[in-house]
Design a protein around this motif. Structure first.
Motif, PDB file in Angstrom:
ATOM      1  N   ILE A  70       0.853  -1.206   0.000  1.00 21.27           N
ATOM      2  CA  ILE A  70       0.000   0.000   0.000  1.00 21.27           C
ATOM      3  C   ILE A  70       0.883   1.248   0.000  1.00 21.27           C
ATOM      4  N   LEU A  71       1.919   1.244   0.839  1.00 16.88           N
ATOM      5  CA  LEU A  71       2.818   2.417   0.923  1.00 16.88           C
ATOM      6  C   LEU A  71       3.524   2.663  -0.420  1.00 16.88           C
ATOM      7  N   ASP A  72       3.930   1.595  -1.090  1.00 19.16           N
ATOM      8  CA  ASP A  72       4.569   1.741  -2.422  1.00 19.16           C
ATOM      9  C   ASP A  72       3.604   2.413  -3.404  1.00 19.16           C
ATOM     10  N   GLN A  73       2.334   2.005  -3.366  1.00 19.86           N
ATOM     11  CA  GLN A  73       1.339   2.578  -4.290  1.00 19.86           C
ATOM     12  C   GLN A  73       1.039   4.037  -3.940  1.00 19.86           C
ATOM     13  N   LEU A  74       1.030   4.344  -2.641  1.00 14.82           N
ATOM     14  CA  LEU A  74       0.794   5.734  -2.222  1.00 14.82           C
ATOM     15  C   LEU A  74       1.947   6.641  -2.653  1.00 14.82           C
ATOM     16  N   GLU A  75       3.165   6.073  -2.668  1.00 15.40           N
ATOM     17  CA  GLU A  75       4.318   6.841  -3.137  1.00 15.40           C
ATOM     18  C   GLU A  75       4.176   7.163  -4.628  1.00 15.40           C
ATOM     19  N   LEU A  76       3.674   6.171  -5.411  1.00  9.14           N
ATOM     20  CA  LEU A  76       3.427   6.421  -6.841  1.00  9.14           C
ATOM     21  C   LEU A  76       2.351   7.495  -7.021  1.00  9.14           C
ATOM     22  N   LYS A  77       1.356   7.450  -6.157  1.00  8.17           N
ATOM     23  CA  LYS A  77       0.291   8.470  -6.226  1.00  8.17           C
ATOM     24  C   LYS A  77       0.865   9.851  -5.892  1.00  8.17           C
ATOM     25  N   ARG A  78       1.730   9.905  -4.874  1.00  7.03           N
ATOM     26  CA  ARG A  78       2.339  11.190  -4.470  1.00  7.03           C
ATOM     27  C   ARG A  78       3.161  11.790  -5.609  1.00  7.03           C
ATOM     28  N   ARG A  79       3.781  10.876  -6.394  1.00  5.62           N
ATOM     29  CA  ARG A  79       4.612  11.347  -7.515  1.00  5.62           C
ATOM     30  C   ARG A  79       3.797  11.606  -8.776  1.00  5.62           C
ATOM     31  N   GLY A  80       2.465  11.514  -8.682  1.00  3.71           N
ATOM     32  CA  GLY A  80       1.610  11.818  -9.826  1.00  3.71           C
ATOM     33  C   GLY A  80       1.464  10.691 -10.822  1.00  3.71           C
ATOM     34  N   LYS A  81       1.922   9.486 -10.455  1.00  5.81           N
ATOM     35  CA  LYS A  81       1.836   8.350 -11.368  1.00  5.81           C
ATOM     36  C   LYS A  81       0.477   7.642 -11.275  1.00  5.81           C
ATOM     37  N   LEU A  82      -0.253   7.900 -10.193  1.00  5.03           N
ATOM     38  CA  LEU A  82      -1.565   7.288  -9.995  1.00  5.03           C
ATOM     39  C   LEU A  82      -2.572   8.344  -9.587  1.00  5.03           C
ATOM     40  N   ASP A  83      -3.824   8.120  -9.969  1.00  8.00           N
ATOM     41  CA  ASP A  83      -4.893   9.019  -9.524  1.00  8.00           C
ATOM     42  C   ASP A  83      -5.523   8.531  -8.222  1.00  8.00           C
ATOM     43  N   LYS A  84      -5.714   7.210  -8.118  1.00  5.89           N
ATOM     44  CA  LYS A  84      -6.424   6.678  -6.949  1.00  5.89           C
ATOM     45  C   LYS A  84      -5.814   5.366  -6.482  1.00  5.89           C
ATOM     46  N   VAL A  85      -5.868   5.176  -5.156  1.00  5.32           N
ATOM     47  CA  VAL A  85      -5.460   3.907  -4.544  1.00  5.32           C
ATOM     48  C   VAL A  85      -6.613   3.423  -3.668  1.00  5.32           C
ATOM     49  N   PHE A  86      -7.156   2.246  -4.018  1.00  2.00           N
ATOM     50  CA  PHE A  86      -8.196   1.610  -3.206  1.00  2.00           C
ATOM     51  C   PHE A  86      -7.587   0.377  -2.528  1.00  2.00           C
ATOM     52  N   VAL A  87      -8.083   0.082  -1.329  1.00  2.00           N
ATOM     53  CA  VAL A  87      -7.588  -1.096  -0.597  1.00  2.00           C
ATOM     54  C   VAL A  87      -8.770  -1.964  -0.184  1.00  2.00           C
ATOM     55  N   THR A  88      -8.638  -3.279  -0.425  1.00  2.00           N
ATOM     56  CA  THR A  88      -9.679  -4.227  -0.037  1.00  2.00           C
ATOM     57  C   THR A  88      -9.019  -5.451   0.602  1.00  2.00           C
ATOM     58  N   GLY A  89      -9.797  -6.488   0.882  1.00  2.00           N
ATOM     59  CA  GLY A  89      -9.242  -7.741   1.391  1.00  2.00           C
ATOM     60  C   GLY A  89      -9.222  -7.842   2.906  1.00  2.00           C
ATOM     61  N   CYS A  90      -8.515  -8.855   3.379  1.00  2.91           N
ATOM     62  CA  CYS A  90      -8.573  -9.241   4.796  1.00  2.91           C
ATOM     63  C   CYS A  90      -7.979  -8.204   5.746  1.00  2.91           C
ATOM     64  N   LEU A  91      -6.841  -7.621   5.372  1.00  7.35           N
ATOM     65  CA  LEU A  91      -6.225  -6.607   6.247  1.00  7.35           C
ATOM     66  C   LEU A  91      -7.156  -5.414   6.401  1.00  7.35           C
ATOM     67  N   SER A  92      -7.763  -5.022   5.287  1.00  9.14           N
ATOM     68  CA  SER A  92      -8.693  -3.893   5.285  1.00  9.14           C
ATOM     69  C   SER A  92      -9.935  -4.203   6.130  1.00  9.14           C
ATOM     70  N   GLU A  93     -10.428  -5.431   6.011  1.00 10.75           N
ATOM     71  CA  GLU A  93     -11.598  -5.862   6.797  1.00 10.75           C
ATOM     72  C   GLU A  93     -11.301  -5.770   8.293  1.00 10.75           C
ATOM     73  N   ARG A  94     -10.112  -6.198   8.666  1.00 12.69           N
ATOM     74  CA  ARG A  94      -9.785  -6.358  10.084  1.00 12.69           C
ATOM     75  C   ARG A  94      -9.283  -5.087  10.762  1.00 12.69           C
ATOM     76  N   TYR A  95      -8.521  -4.271  10.025  1.00  7.48           N
ATOM     77  CA  TYR A  95      -7.864  -3.126  10.662  1.00  7.48           C
ATOM     78  C   TYR A  95      -8.235  -1.786  10.016  1.00  7.48           C
ATOM     79  N   ARG A  96      -9.353  -1.730   9.337  1.00  6.27           N
ATOM     80  CA  ARG A  96      -9.694  -0.539   8.556  1.00  6.27           C
ATOM     81  C   ARG A  96      -9.623   0.755   9.385  1.00  6.27           C
ATOM     82  N   ASN A  97     -10.214   0.741  10.575  1.00  5.93           N
ATOM     83  CA  ASN A  97     -10.269   1.974  11.378  1.00  5.93           C
ATOM     84  C   ASN A  97      -8.880   2.495  11.709  1.00  5.93           C
ATOM     85  N   ASP A  98      -7.971   1.595  12.080  1.00  8.80           N
ATOM     86  CA  ASP A  98      -6.595   2.010  12.401  1.00  8.80           C
ATOM     87  C   ASP A  98      -5.865   2.475  11.147  1.00  8.80           C
TER      88      ASP A  98
END
Length: 435
Positions: A70-98
């Protein structure tokens, strides 16, 4: 950045974790593609502008890999290489609030059962008529078939029910239709997956119906191999073995995670079975299906595990000679009942124990492989790599098991079945000549 958003969206899906997650990603891909959205898996070209990270939250190493991705993708977004980053799956289900607090740059978080919600973010609707339809990310000749979701077991170490909910079976009709659709796409082998295969049908048919499902799938024309993953040993429905013996296209292969072999550990892990009962079950399995390949998974370093427990586990492996074994170091997971126990074994010791156990298995694996030298086996051709073809027998599943190196000057087609005479055996692989 603005120029990018004028282009048509292209979505890249990155999948972490198990084959069950992979199927979820394939279903998401199918829904996006059906709604005319350009979608790819694990895109190396970086010509996409939206990323969906499908995370794993099973054990510490998997969680760490998910967060780093996720952090790698956010870095690409920060550099203007991506418009959006969505996260799904088990980690997101379990720790979303944090995670929302720690990574506010993520555009949206989704749980394991929120596919319709995610599609809304793409301004499209979930197409119910596409049930069973998906864009395969595996090679064309094999696919995973998820027969149920969730788990009703209460193993003390496992957080899966927290992330995937209670057991929900798909109907036999839906699974047969999905298998027929996969065959039309060129699939010859399906691997049946679930959190727990043997529980199949209890919720919708009020009894265990895996044998009936297997018969129905074995009738699907063009399906040459059906493979069973993740069977729970307690109250194992022995009728499965009769179907396996009777139906030629059901592989003589069973993946049955036992986790341990010491009664102290089995009780602490809440496995609802004893070492003696497991031994009896293994004898019955081998008696009913001669030549079956048994795969199991084990945990090293569970709280309170002693050197005696480890020795007992090693002795169990020597006694039963499993064909395939995988092992995890214990991961102390919040909100599981084992989390109340003291995690009293260092990570270093957990890994040393795992290594010790695998050294015992390595010798068994070599011995098992040497028994195949001189035999001619049916092999599915998986890929061509470094100028040679690699395949698998019915006794080997994708990625986790042995491969067969096929020596030939002929040109082989990926996904075809060939007969190979085994000439050499290694610890975890075989080599042979094309017949």
């Amino acid at each position: 950045m603005k120029a990018r958003t004028l282009q048509k969206d292209k979505v890249n899906i990155i999948t972490l974790g198990c084959s069950k997650n992979l199927v979820d990603s394939e279903v998401l891909s199918g829904q996006l593609a059906a709604n005319a959205i350009d979608v790819v898996h694990e895109n190396k070209k970086l010509d996409h502008n939206i990323v969906v990270v499908n995370t794993c939250g099973f054990i510490d190493k998997a969680k760490e890999e998910s967060i780093n991705t996720i952090l790698d993708q956010l870095e690409l977004k920060r550099r203007g290489k991506l418009d959006k980053v969505f996260v799904t799956g088990c980690l997101s289900e379990r720790y979303r609030n944090d995670l929302e607090l720690e990574m506010p740059q993520v555009d949206a978080w989704f749980g394991t059962m929120e596919l319709p919600l995610m599609l809304k973010r793409f301004e499209v609707d979930y197409k119910a008529e596409l049930v069973g339809e998906r864009l395969l990310s595996t090679p064309q000749h094999y696919a995973y078939l998820k027969i149920s979701e969730g788990c009703n077991r209460t193993c003390s170490f496992c957080a899966i029910p927290l992330m995937r909910g209670q057991h929900v079976s798909k109907t036999i009709e839906a699974l047969v239709a999905e298998a027929e659709g996969l065959v039309k796409k060129g699939v010859k082998e399906v691997m049946l997956i679930a959190q727990e295969l043997t529980y199949y049908g209890l919720d919708i048919y009020k009894k265990r119906e895996l044998p009936r499902l297997l018969h129905a799938l074995a009738d699907v024309k063009g399906l040459e191999w059906i493979r069973l993953h993740y069977a729970y040993p307690s109250k194992f429905p022995l009728e499965i073995l009769d179907v396996m013996r009777e139906r030629e296209n059901i592989c003589k292969y069973l993946d049955m995670p036992l986790q341990h072999a010491s009664n102290n550990m089995l009780k602490a892990m809440k496995r609802n079975i004893t070492r003696e009962e497991m031994s009896e079950l293994i004898h019955q399995i081998r008696e009913r299906v001669p030549g079956i390949c048994l795969r199991t998974t084990l945990i090293a370093g569970f709280p309170g595990e002693t050197e005696e427990d480890v020795e007992e586990l090693k002795a169990f492996l020597v006694e039963h000679k499993f064909d395939r074994v995988g092992i995890f170091s214990y991961s102390h997971e919040e909100n599981t009942s084992a989390h109340l126990l003291e995690d009293n074994i260092s990570q270093e010791d957990k890994e040393l124990r795992a290594q010790e156990i695998m050294e015992v298995q390595q010798e068994i694996s070599l011995e098992r492989n040497q028994e195949k030298v001189g035999k001619t086996l049916k092999v599915i051709v998986d890929k061509r790599e470094a100028g040679r073809y690699l395949g698998r027998t019915e006794f080997d599943s994708v990625e986790v098991d042995n491969e067969v190196i096929i020596n030939t000057t002929k040109r082989l087609k990926i996904g075809d079945f060939v007969m190979v005479k085994i000439t050499k055996a290694f610890d975890y692989d075989l080599e042979g000549e094309l017949v």
